[in-house]
Design an enzyme around this catalytic site. Structure first.
Site, mmCIF file in Angstrom:
data_model
loop_
_atom_site.group_PDB
_atom_site.id
_atom_site.type_symbol
_atom_site.label_atom_id
_atom_site.label_comp_id
_atom_site.label_asym_id
_atom_site.label_seq_id
_atom_site.Cartn_x
_atom_site.Cartn_y
_atom_site.Cartn_z
ATOM 1 N N ASP A 1 96.336 59.593 2.254
ATOM 2 C CA ASP A 1 96.392 60.210 1.041
ATOM 3 C C ASP A 1 96.454 62.029 1.311
ATOM 4 O OD1 ASP A 1 96.650 57.925 -0.344
ATOM 5 O OD2 ASP A 1 94.738 57.898 -0.924
ATOM 6 N N LYS B 1 101.084 63.326 3.289
ATOM 7 C CA LYS B 1 102.059 62.780 4.299
ATOM 8 C C LYS B 1 103.655 62.764 3.700
ATOM 9 C CE LYS B 1 99.802 59.317 5.468
ATOM 10 N NZ LYS B 1 98.504 59.425 4.604
ATOM 11 N N GLY C 1 100.872 54.535 -0.257
ATOM 12 C CA GLY C 1 101.403 55.310 -1.402
ATOM 13 C C GLY C 1 101.943 56.524 -1.070
ATOM 14 N N HIS C 2 103.183 56.818 -0.842
ATOM 15 C CA HIS C 2 103.522 58.142 -0.503
ATOM 16 C C HIS C 2 104.155 59.108 -1.743
ATOM 17 C CE1 HIS C 2 103.097 57.163 3.966
ATOM 18 N NE2 HIS C 2 102.086 56.976 3.248
ATOM 19 N N GLN D 1 98.479 55.926 6.159
ATOM 20 C CA GLN D 1 96.993 55.610 6.290
ATOM 21 C C GLN D 1 96.590 56.859 7.040
ATOM 22 O OE1 GLN D 1 98.482 52.094 7.147
ATOM 23 N NE2 GLN D 1 98.238 52.485 4.926
HETATM 24 P P1 GDP Z 1 100.341 60.299 1.245
HETATM 25 O O1 GDP Z 1 99.860 59.144 1.061
HETATM 26 O O2 GDP Z 1 99.549 61.211 2.513
HETATM 27 O O3 GDP Z 1 101.560 60.578 1.153
HETATM 28 O O4 GDP Z 1 99.633 61.224 0.083
HETATM 29 P P2 GDP Z 1 99.610 60.776 -1.431
HETATM 30 O O5 GDP Z 1 101.030 60.539 -1.981
HETATM 31 O O6 GDP Z 1 99.003 59.412 -1.672
HETATM 32 O O7 GDP Z 1 98.580 61.629 -2.258
HETATM 33 C C1 GDP Z 1 99.045 63.104 -2.348
HETATM 34 C C2 GDP Z 1 99.090 63.561 -3.734
HETATM 35 O O8 GDP Z 1 98.806 64.934 -3.635
HETATM 36 C C3 GDP Z 1 100.319 63.341 -4.302
HETATM 37 O O9 GDP Z 1 100.060 63.186 -5.637
HETATM 38 C C4 GDP Z 1 100.907 64.585 -3.998
HETATM 39 O O10 GDP Z 1 102.100 64.749 -4.897
HETATM 40 C C5 GDP Z 1 99.982 65.607 -4.041
HETATM 41 N N1 GDP Z 1 100.190 66.738 -3.269
HETATM 42 C C6 GDP Z 1 100.778 66.759 -2.025
HETATM 43 N N2 GDP Z 1 100.562 68.265 -1.544
HETATM 44 C C7 GDP Z 1 99.682 68.867 -2.222
HETATM 45 C C8 GDP Z 1 99.482 70.176 -2.337
HETATM 46 O O11 GDP Z 1 99.586 70.922 -1.445
HETATM 47 N N3 GDP Z 1 98.751 70.566 -3.444
HETATM 48 C C9 GDP Z 1 98.447 69.592 -4.452
HETATM 49 N N4 GDP Z 1 98.012 70.208 -5.350
HETATM 50 N N5 GDP Z 1 98.937 68.296 -4.751
HETATM 51 C C10 GDP Z 1 99.648 68.136 -3.257
HETATM 52 P P1 IMO Z 2 98.506 56.186 2.604
HETATM 53 O O1 IMO Z 2 99.710 55.753 3.578
HETATM 54 C C1 IMO Z 2 94.487 55.777 1.512
HETATM 55 C C2 IMO Z 2 92.473 51.762 2.369
HETATM 56 C C3 IMO Z 2 92.027 50.888 1.532
HETATM 57 C C4 IMO Z 2 90.852 50.254 1.912
HETATM 58 C C5 IMO Z 2 91.308 50.194 3.141
HETATM 59 C C6 IMO Z 2 91.689 48.846 3.909
HETATM 60 O O2 IMO Z 2 98.924 56.297 1.267
HETATM 61 O O3 IMO Z 2 97.401 57.558 3.242
HETATM 62 P P2 IMO Z 2 94.180 47.735 3.408
HETATM 63 O O4 IMO Z 2 94.624 47.190 2.052
HETATM 64 O O5 IMO Z 2 94.863 48.478 4.353
HETATM 65 O O6 IMO Z 2 93.689 46.536 4.147
HETATM 66 O O7 IMO Z 2 92.818 48.395 2.781
HETATM 67 O O8 IMO Z 2 92.103 51.016 3.687
HETATM 68 N N1 IMO Z 2 93.799 52.344 2.481
HETATM 69 C C7 IMO Z 2 94.130 53.647 2.124
HETATM 70 N N2 IMO Z 2 93.592 54.626 1.547
HETATM 71 N N3 IMO Z 2 95.706 55.749 1.675
HETATM 72 C C8 IMO Z 2 96.239 54.806 2.284
HETATM 73 O O9 IMO Z 2 97.650 54.896 2.549
HETATM 74 C C9 IMO Z 2 95.598 53.642 2.504
HETATM 75 N N4 IMO Z 2 95.964 52.448 3.265
HETATM 76 C C10 IMO Z 2 94.858 51.536 3.067
HETATM 77 O O10 IMO Z 2 91.859 51.630 0.104
HETATM 78 O O11 IMO Z 2 89.879 51.239 1.839
HETATM 79 MG MG MG Z 3 98.817 57.803 -0.368
#
Ligand code: GDP
Ligand code: IMO
Ligand code: MG
Length: 409
Positions: free
Chosen positions: A12, A15, A39-40, A198
């Protein structure tokens, strides 16, 4: 040329946003590991797209995206995701490809994933998407790959209920199925993005085992999951937040604690909108952990770092980062494997003056306030790695690029 985008913390990190940003100048985007546990988020022109299996490059018209060999794919979830994207106006037809070596998640694996997390001694807090079960079957040489759907003898020998689930997908995905090594080898001269899922500390080998996911989420996984040999990975970017988050259980040395940090956790969670994209769970929050980030730089050989969420600190008088660990009264400067040691860590904190102004409209490094630059320079020096992209908000345009990533150096 290709660029791998890797999570440097516990996932999270942003990416999806960074892959989407770089995808404007890319021909192909490949997701190389994980499954629907990811979840991206991509926010473009006020529309929010939530991607789980489909690579983040899909939002740009005409980009080709590949679900790689290192992935575990739930075909039902994939078609649901494609249908949501179509409803949001994204034309995905003819642009989505699937490696014939990727493994398939069956509905029963998801049930078993949820059940086993309830009964295991050290519950992980999985996403319940069947990830661990599918990777375990893969390692046990009992998995079902995409290619196996077309191997009549193997397929006919599958249990009736597995076939009942898979039957409708055999024909439906057949135009998408590719030999990924062949597909990418012939295109190495083009611009390829390798999208990680991840993060380093959730990697099965180098993360905080057993509190990890089951795929290979470090940079080495970009090669494993795309079928591009390691010598042909050209550039590796490590994405990290200005603070730390983690979803699910497991050690978190720099986690905010109310006794020491007051309401900092709540404040950062609300300002950073720190709720899981896949499960909606509130994310645990903490200080930026530079010991862990330095470890991530080494284990991934990052060429450069991408800082996200620095805007979350805009109104802070002062910000702190963890620059060392104290374990049993002793100073430790490396990231230990032992969960017991990680759980005992007292973070050594260093504070930095805040900048008390909004970064959200900054588009060049020079426009950043001096105190933000000092925070960035400290991280660069501590990790020995240059920070070449800085994200100052979730919108595509809220991105500062200090060096063009497609120029080989
Ligand atoms: P990922 O799994 O690495 O793709 O990240 P996620 O999408 O799960 O979580 C990142 C969250 O931060 C999302 O809600 C993005 O829209 C948000 N986000 C990404 N870059 C920034 C940033 O520079 N500032 C803020 N405030 N939010 C950001
Ligand atoms: P992105 O790509 C954050 C965490 C889960 C749990 C552990 C194992 O969005 O960064 P699993 O279902 O993979 O067996 O769960 O890994 N986890 C993540 N945490 N971002 C993710 O993906 C994750 N994918 C798995 O919350 O602790
Ligand atoms: Mg994510």
């Amino acid at each position: 040329m290709n660029i791998a985008v890797i999570g440097a913390q516990w996932g999270d990190e942003g990416k999806g946003k960074i892959v989407d940003y770089l995808a404007s100048e890319t021909d192909v985007v490949v997701r190389f590991s994980g499954g629907a546990n990811a979840g991206h988020t991509v926010v473009a022109e006020n529309v929010t797209y939530k991607l789980h299996l489909i690579p983040s490059g899909i939002i740009y018209p005409g980009k080709q995206v590949v679900l790689g060999a290192g992935m575990v794919i739930d075909l039902e979830a994939m078609f649901e995701e494609l249908s949501i994207l179509e409803q949001q106006g994204v034309d995905t037809s003819g642009n989505v490809f699937i490696s014939d070596r990727a493994h398939l998640v069956l509905p029963s694996y998801k049930e078993r994933d949820k059940e086993s997390d309830k009964t295991r001694k050290r519950p992980i807090g999985t996403t319940g998407r069947g990830i661990g079960i599918t990777y375990a079957r893969k390692a046990g040489r009992e998995g079902i790959r995409v290619a196996d759907l077309y191997d009549t003898e193997f397929y006919n020998g599958l249990p009736k209920e597995d076939k009942a689930f898979l039957d409708p997908f055999r024909e439906r995905i057949s135009p998408m199925v590719i030999d990924i090594t062949d597909f990418l080898y012939n295109r190495l001269g083009e611009r390829i993005l390798l999208e990680g899922a991840q993060g380093t500390l959730l990697d099965i080998d180098h993360g905080t085992y057993p509190y990890v996911s089951s795929g290979c989420s470090i940079a080495a996984g970009a090669s494993i999951g795309s079928g591009i040999g390691p010598k042909h990975i050209d550039r590796i970017l490590g994405v990290f937040k200005a603070y730390s988050t983690r979803v699910g259980n497991g050690p978190f040395p720099s986690e905010f604690n109310d006794a020491r940090d007051g309401s900092l956790c709540e404040t950062v969670r609300e300002l950073g909108r720190e709720y899981g994209v896949t499960t909606g769970r509130p994310r645990r929050c903490g200080y930026l952990d530079l010991v862990a980030l330095k470890y991530a730089c080494r284990v991934n050989s990052f060429d450069s770092l991408v800082l996200t969420h620095i805007d979350v600190y805009d109104e802070f008088e002062e910000i702190s980062a963890c620059v060392g660990y104290e374990i049993d009264g002793k100073r430790v400067d490396r990231f230990p494997a032992s969960i017991g040691s990680l759980n005992k860590v007292k973070p050594v904190l260093k504070s930095f003056p805040g900048w008390k102004s909004s970064l959200s409209d900054c588009r060049t490094y020079d426009e950043l306030p001096e105190n933000a630059k000092k925070y960035i320079a400290f991280i660069e020096e501590f990790t020995g790695t240059a920070m070449e992209i800085i994200s100052v908000g979730y919108e595509r345009r809220q991105t500062i690029v200090r060096k063009d990533q497609w120029t080989k150096s």
